[in-house]
Design an enzyme around this catalytic site. Structure first.
Site, PDB file in Angstrom:
ATOM      1  N   ASP A  60       4.556  -0.139   1.769  1.00 47.89           N
ATOM      2  CA  ASP A  60       3.812   1.129   1.872  1.00 47.89           C
ATOM      3  C   ASP A  60       2.516   1.000   2.658  1.00 47.89           C
ATOM      4  OD1 ASP A  60       5.359   3.133   0.364  1.00 47.89           O
ATOM      5  OD2 ASP A  60       5.067   1.795  -1.340  1.00 47.89           O
ATOM      6  N   ASP A  66      -4.791   5.213   1.132  1.00 44.91           N
ATOM      7  CA  ASP A  66      -4.923   4.901  -0.290  1.00 44.91           C
ATOM      8  C   ASP A  66      -5.832   3.720  -0.636  1.00 44.91           C
ATOM      9  OD1 ASP A  66      -3.334   7.069  -1.163  1.00 44.91           O
ATOM     10  OD2 ASP A  66      -1.564   5.999  -0.456  1.00 44.91           O
ATOM     11  N   ARG A 131      -1.690   7.145 -10.574  1.00 46.34           N
ATOM     12  CA  ARG A 131      -2.241   6.022  -9.781  1.00 46.34           C
ATOM     13  C   ARG A 131      -3.764   5.851  -9.930  1.00 46.34           C
ATOM     14  NH1 ARG A 131       1.309   5.082  -5.463  1.00 46.34           N
ATOM     15  NH2 ARG A 131       3.427   5.517  -6.192  1.00 46.34           N
ATOM     16  N   HIS A 161      -0.257  12.513  -5.610  1.00 42.66           N
ATOM     17  CA  HIS A 161      -1.707  12.396  -5.407  1.00 42.66           C
ATOM     18  C   HIS A 161      -2.335  13.785  -5.309  1.00 42.66           C
ATOM     19  CE1 HIS A 161      -0.842   8.266  -3.460  1.00 42.66           C
ATOM     20  NE2 HIS A 161      -1.626   8.026  -4.488  1.00 42.66           N
ATOM     21  N   ILE A 242       9.553   8.575   1.788  1.00 46.74           N
ATOM     22  CA  ILE A 242       8.929   7.641   0.834  1.00 46.74           C
ATOM     23  C   ILE A 242       7.605   8.245   0.332  1.00 46.74           C
ATOM     24  CG2 ILE A 242      10.061   5.466   1.409  1.00 46.74           C
ATOM     25  CD1 ILE A 242       7.770   4.868   3.356  1.00 46.74           C
ATOM     26  N   CYS A 248      -1.950  10.659   4.435  1.00 50.35           N
ATOM     27  CA  CYS A 248      -1.830   9.261   3.987  1.00 50.35           C
ATOM     28  C   CYS A 248      -1.785   8.261   5.123  1.00 50.35           C
ATOM     29  CB  CYS A 248      -0.547   9.039   3.195  1.00 50.35           C
ATOM     30  SG  CYS A 248      -0.002  10.409   2.234  1.00 50.35           S
TER      31      CYS A 248
HETATM   32  C1  CIR Z   1       3.489   5.501  -2.562  1.00 51.95           C
HETATM   33  O1  CIR Z   1       4.239   5.956  -3.435  1.00 51.95           O
HETATM   34  O2  CIR Z   1       2.447   4.923  -2.835  1.00 51.95           O
HETATM   35  C2  CIR Z   1       3.895   5.651  -1.125  1.00 51.95           C
HETATM   36  N1  CIR Z   1       5.309   5.561  -0.992  1.00 51.95           N
HETATM   37  C3  CIR Z   1       3.398   6.973  -0.580  1.00 51.95           C
HETATM   38  C4  CIR Z   1       1.904   7.047  -0.531  1.00 51.95           C
HETATM   39  C5  CIR Z   1       1.425   8.355  -0.090  1.00 51.95           C
HETATM   40  N2  CIR Z   1       0.009   8.359   0.022  1.00 51.95           N
HETATM   41  C6  CIR Z   1      -0.748   9.425  -0.192  1.00 51.95           C
HETATM   42  O3  CIR Z   1      -0.252  10.459  -0.622  1.00 51.95           O
HETATM   43  N3  CIR Z   1      -2.046   9.295   0.005  1.00 51.95           N
END
Ligand code: CIR
Length: 253
Positions: A60, A66, A131, A161, A242, A248
């Site tokens: 990821d 993130d 998270r 998120h 994903i 992101c």
């Molecule tokens: C995750 O589940 O962490 C990643 N597959 C997707 C992250 C997406 N990030 C975000 O919304 N800031």
């Protein structure tokens, strides 16, 4: 105004990225082409883009939003709630530190993923999600206050998120969907309501008067144009598989 962005190329292991989307496996070649176009869109908005190399150890890791929060006064390295993503912080540390004198960090038992953080001027809304926990939010707020900024928490239960369902477009305009529409703290904004079927497009991103909108959501595009913005559509279909959205894929600062 933002001047810079950091992105990381997708890795082949992205097919093992965390996902609840049930949309099938991402096509890596397509994802690379979409990433190139995403970088192009950032450049069209006037940003200088630092492109980090793909890292196969972290499926990821293209979702650079993130592991760090970039503010005008400091950068904050987070502590992702997802165990498989924690190493992404060390991975991005040097790139982040190259832009900032002040680099802070969130530590266990506090967890934060910055996709849960939405900036509105000097104030930062922090989503409490699967998270990001209260201890992480408390640490984040203390750091923000140390630099003259403020933060507050927002509860959420329907999405991954905070910014999965919300995007601040400056000038008091907020795109919002689902559970965020009725939240008292957002009623002071002019809300551009996103239909639940178009919820993916709530993750639209303001960059210097242009709004990046995921491709395929014409109703959202029209609503954002009506609110006075230029729109640049970006196809991120492979990242959606994903659970990744437009925001992101970059750090903007
Ligand atoms: C995750 O589940 O962490 C990643 N597959 C997707 C992250 C997406 N990030 C975000 O919304 N800031």
């Amino acid at each position: 105004m933002f001047k810079n962005a950091i992105v990381r190329k997708p890795c082949k292991a992205m097919i093992e990225g965390l996902s609840d989307a049930d949309l099938g496996e991402p096509d890596f070649e397509k994802a690379c082409a979409q990433h190139d176009d995403y970088i192009e869109a950032l450049k069209e908005c006037g940003l200088e883009v630092m492109v980090l190399e793909a890292n196969e150890d972290y499926p990821d890791s293209c979702f650079v939003e993130d592991p760090a929060l970039m503010t005008p006064h400091c950068a904050i390295l987070t502590n992702p709630g997802a165990i498989s993503r924690r190493g992404e912080v060390a991975l991005i540390k040097d790139a982040v530190s190259s832009f900032y004198e002040n680099v802070e960090r969130i530590i266990s038992p506090g967890f934060v993923e910055a996709g849960d953080i939405m900036m509105v001027g000097d104030h930062y809304y922090i989503g409490l999600s699967a998270r990001t926990n209260q201890q992480g939010a408390d640490q984040m707020i203390a750091i923000l206050e140390k630099y003259g900024m403020t933060g507050s928490v927002v509860t959420l239960s329907e999405v991954l998120h905070l910014k999965t369902g919300l995007g601040y477009l400056e000038n008091n305009n907020l795109v919002a969907c689902g559970e965020f529409l009725a939240k008292p703290e957002f009623q002071k904004y002019d809300i551009i309501e996103i239909d639940p079927q178009m919820s993916y497009s709530a993750n639209s991103v303001w960059i210097n008067a242009t709004v990046l909108v995921p491709k395929g959501y014409s109703t959202t595009v029209q609503a954002i144009i009506k609110a006075g913005y230029a729109v640049r559509e970006v196809n991120v279909s492979e990242y959606r598989k994903i659970d990744g959205g437009l925001s992101c894929l970059s750090l903007r600062f």
